[in-house]
Design an enzyme around this catalytic site. Structure first.
Site, mmCIF file in Angstrom:
data_model
loop_
_atom_site.group_PDB
_atom_site.id
_atom_site.type_symbol
_atom_site.label_atom_id
_atom_site.label_comp_id
_atom_site.label_asym_id
_atom_site.label_seq_id
_atom_site.Cartn_x
_atom_site.Cartn_y
_atom_site.Cartn_z
ATOM 1 N N CYS A 86 44.042 42.997 25.297
ATOM 2 C CA CYS A 86 44.296 43.013 23.846
ATOM 3 C C CYS A 86 43.932 41.673 23.210
ATOM 4 O O CYS A 86 44.621 40.676 23.422
ATOM 5 C CB CYS A 86 45.772 43.346 23.640
ATOM 6 N N CYS A 105 46.574 40.130 20.912
ATOM 7 C CA CYS A 105 47.691 39.606 21.719
ATOM 8 C C CYS A 105 47.378 38.177 22.170
ATOM 9 O O CYS A 105 48.242 37.301 22.141
ATOM 10 C CB CYS A 105 47.924 40.474 22.952
#
Length: 111
Positions: free
Chosen positions: A33, A36
């Protein structure tokens, strides 16, 4: 990858998060991600600057049960837990200043 932040798992979640005596911000994230990874340095900085809240990370690929239990559909999702309950949810990557605004009431303003 996680730097200074504590890693929690499905197995340790109750003890590390739900039974904590102070608010805990849980970063639901995954290795793949991008957003993230973008917010990780901000979370680490907040963790260093604010001892009144604990910030931990849980990898949803390795710990799917907790993510499913709390209905995490997109990442990054940041849940603040207090006394075993979710009291705040922040979804998506945000700059540090925006995260701190979202965390008002859990973190003290810096002098």
């Amino acid at each position: 990858m996680a730097g200074a932040l504590k890693i929690v798992t499905d197995a340790s979640f109750d003890e590390d998060v739900l039974k904590s005596d102070k608010p805990v911000l849980v970063d639901f994230w995954a290795e793949w991600c991008g957003p993230c990874r973008q917010i990780a340095p901000s979370l680490e900085a907040i963790a260093k600057e604010h001892s009144e809240i604990e910030i931990v990370k849980i990898n949803i690929d390795e710990n799917p049960a907790t993510a499913a239990k709390y209905g995490v559909m997109s990442i990054p999702t940041l849940n603040v837990y207090q006394n075993g309950e979710v009291v705040k949810t922040i979804v998506g990557a945000k700059p540090k200043a925006a995260l701190l605004r979202d965390l008002e009431g859990f973190v003290q303003p810096q002098a």
